[in-house]
Design an enzyme around this catalytic site. Structure first.
Site, short mmCIF file in Angstrom:
data_model
loop_
_atom_site.label_atom_id
_atom_site.label_comp_id
_atom_site.label_asym_id
_atom_site.label_seq_id
_atom_site.Cartn_x
_atom_site.Cartn_y
_atom_site.Cartn_z
N MET A 159 15.93 -16.17 19.74
CA MET A 159 15.49 -17.57 19.81
C MET A 159 16.39 -18.33 20.77
O MET A 159 17.57 -18.54 20.50
CB MET A 159 15.54 -18.21 18.42
CG MET A 159 14.70 -17.50 17.37
SD MET A 159 12.92 -17.54 17.73
CE MET A 159 12.58 -19.28 17.56
N ASP B 153 8.80 -20.17 24.67
CA ASP B 153 8.37 -18.78 24.71
C ASP B 153 8.83 -17.99 23.48
O ASP B 153 8.06 -17.26 22.86
CB ASP B 153 8.88 -18.10 25.99
CG ASP B 153 8.31 -18.72 27.25
OD1 ASP B 153 7.18 -19.24 27.19
OD2 ASP B 153 8.99 -18.70 28.29
N MET C 134 21.69 -16.68 20.31
CA MET C 134 22.87 -16.07 20.94
C MET C 134 23.61 -17.09 21.78
O MET C 134 23.04 -17.69 22.70
CB MET C 134 22.44 -14.89 21.82
CG MET C 134 21.91 -13.71 21.05
SD MET C 134 21.20 -12.42 22.14
CE MET C 134 19.50 -13.01 22.26
N CYS D 293 22.39 -9.58 32.43
CA CYS D 293 22.36 -10.22 31.12
C CYS D 293 21.33 -9.55 30.21
O CYS D 293 21.59 -9.32 29.02
CB CYS D 293 22.05 -11.70 31.28
SG CYS D 293 22.22 -12.65 29.77
N GLY E 7 10.90 -13.37 24.19
CA GLY E 7 9.84 -14.17 24.80
C GLY E 7 9.59 -13.84 26.26
O GLY E 7 9.12 -14.69 27.01
N CYS F 258 21.68 -17.29 33.77
CA CYS F 258 21.50 -16.82 32.40
C CYS F 258 22.67 -17.24 31.51
O CYS F 258 23.81 -16.83 31.75
CB CYS F 258 21.36 -15.29 32.41
SG CYS F 258 21.06 -14.57 30.81
#
Length: 349
Positions: free
Chosen positions: A4, A9, A29, A94, A118, A190
């Site tokens: 999440m 998405d 995360m 990543c 997602g 990222c």
């Protein structure tokens, strides 16, 4: 367990899995220590959005901090590439090191059998031989960012929105009453966010000024350090209005680390190459040589090429010249909609 992010998405991915009868939980995360006082820190807001989605869906939300793993396995490599005059792709690393490795290990530790993300990608059904396909939305397909993930790690992941367009994803979220339905997509590095990139990079990579030269070696100006430029770049060169030169844009055409020279050109053909060598080949399908399709950057149309293998390296010859193919980036291979794998670009000619 669904990764999440706080975006639409991943929210709709969790919703779809619930509707399919899965026992679902979310994992937020945190992979960058963002207490640096800048306006680019979004982790707190993203976590709040993820928590709101999970509360509305009635699923638990776990939180894990992988900042140390991100630094060691992604960011250090990112900095090493820039210091070596290459241009890395941290989103690819990543995915390989965090989103499909640390995430999967953490989910397994908590007893979850599969992870889901997602990403706009499709796969064969669990239990069938694994194959990875482009997402149905051609403008959002993300298989380019997945080509470096080992097949064994991809096999344990579901991609619930892979058959959907972004428009339908947002509509689904709006219909479900999820407040993230109109949240802006993230476009930054990222987990690091949408920062002023050169300012951010300068915190970790020192300036190393050198000469800006043309193909003949004529000095045209001075650069701040090869790390701060990438092939094809035209902004920020401070080269122009030179006597005897046409009033045309200058582009970065190459780097000479040994001389600390930034090579620029006004000729588009100087940015073109037909061949590249890739290392660290990762095969999602069976390894194969011969004619296939490839792309060297996200959203590039597939390009016809011939691939020749040499151990875990490969040489790619394109049918048509390619512009600004950049060492440190990645090449992804395709057969139609199927993503075969990819590798890291080491050299071009």
């Amino acid at each position: 367990m669904v990764g999440m992010s706080g975006g639409v998405d991943s929210a709709v991915s969790a919703l779809i899995l619930l509707e399919r009868g899965y026992d679902v939980a979310g994992l937020f995360m945190k992979n960058w220590d963002e207490d640096d006082g800048t306006e680019y820190c979004t982790a707190e807001a993203d976590h709040a959005d993820a928590a709101d989605v999970c509360e509305r869906l009635g699923i638990p939300l776990h939180t894990a901090n992988f900042s140390a793993e991100y630094w060691d396995n992604v960011f250090e490599a990112f900095l090493a590439d820039y210091r070596g005059a290459r241009t890395p792709n941290p989103d690819v690393l990543c995915n390989r090191e965090i989103k499909f490795k640390q995430f999967a290990d953490y989910a397994a530790l908590l007893g979850y059998e599969r992870i889901a993300t997602g990403h706009y990608a499709r796969r064969t059904s669990p239990g069938e031989p694994f194959r990875l396909y482009k997402g149905s939305d051609p403008g959002k397909d993300q298989t380019y960012f997945l080509q470096a993930v080992p097949r064994a790690d991809l096999e344990g992941c579901l991609f619930p929105i892979g058959e959907m367009t972004k428009t339908k994803v947002r509509a689904r979220a709006r219909h479900a009453g999820l407040r993230v339905h109109d949240k802006k997509d993230s476009t930054g590095i990222c987990f690091i966010g949408e920062r002023r990139f050169q300012d951010f990079l300068s915190r970790y990579v020192a300036d190393q000024p050198g000469a800006i030269v043309d193909a003949a070696g004529t000095v045209l100006g001075e650069h701040r350090g090869l790390a701060f430029y990438t092939l094809g770049q035209r902004q920020g060169l401070s080269v122009g209005g030179l006597k005897g030169r046409p009033e045309k844009p200058w582009y970065v055409a190459g780097k000479d680390p040994a001389a600390n020279h930034l090579v620029v050109s006004q000729c588009a053909s100087d940015l073109e190459t037909r061949n590249l060598r890739a290392s660290q080949l990762n095969w999602i399908a069976a390894p194969q040589e011969g004619r296939c399709m490839a792309k060297t950057r996200y959203r590039q149309p597939d390009q016809v090429c011939v691939l020749a293998l040499d151990g875990d390296c490969g040489e790619v010859t394109f049918d048509q010249p390619q512009r600004a193919v950049t060492p440190g980036q990645y090449v992804a291979f395709y057969d139609g909609d199927e993503c075969l794998g990819g590798g890291r670009i080491e050299a071009t000619w």
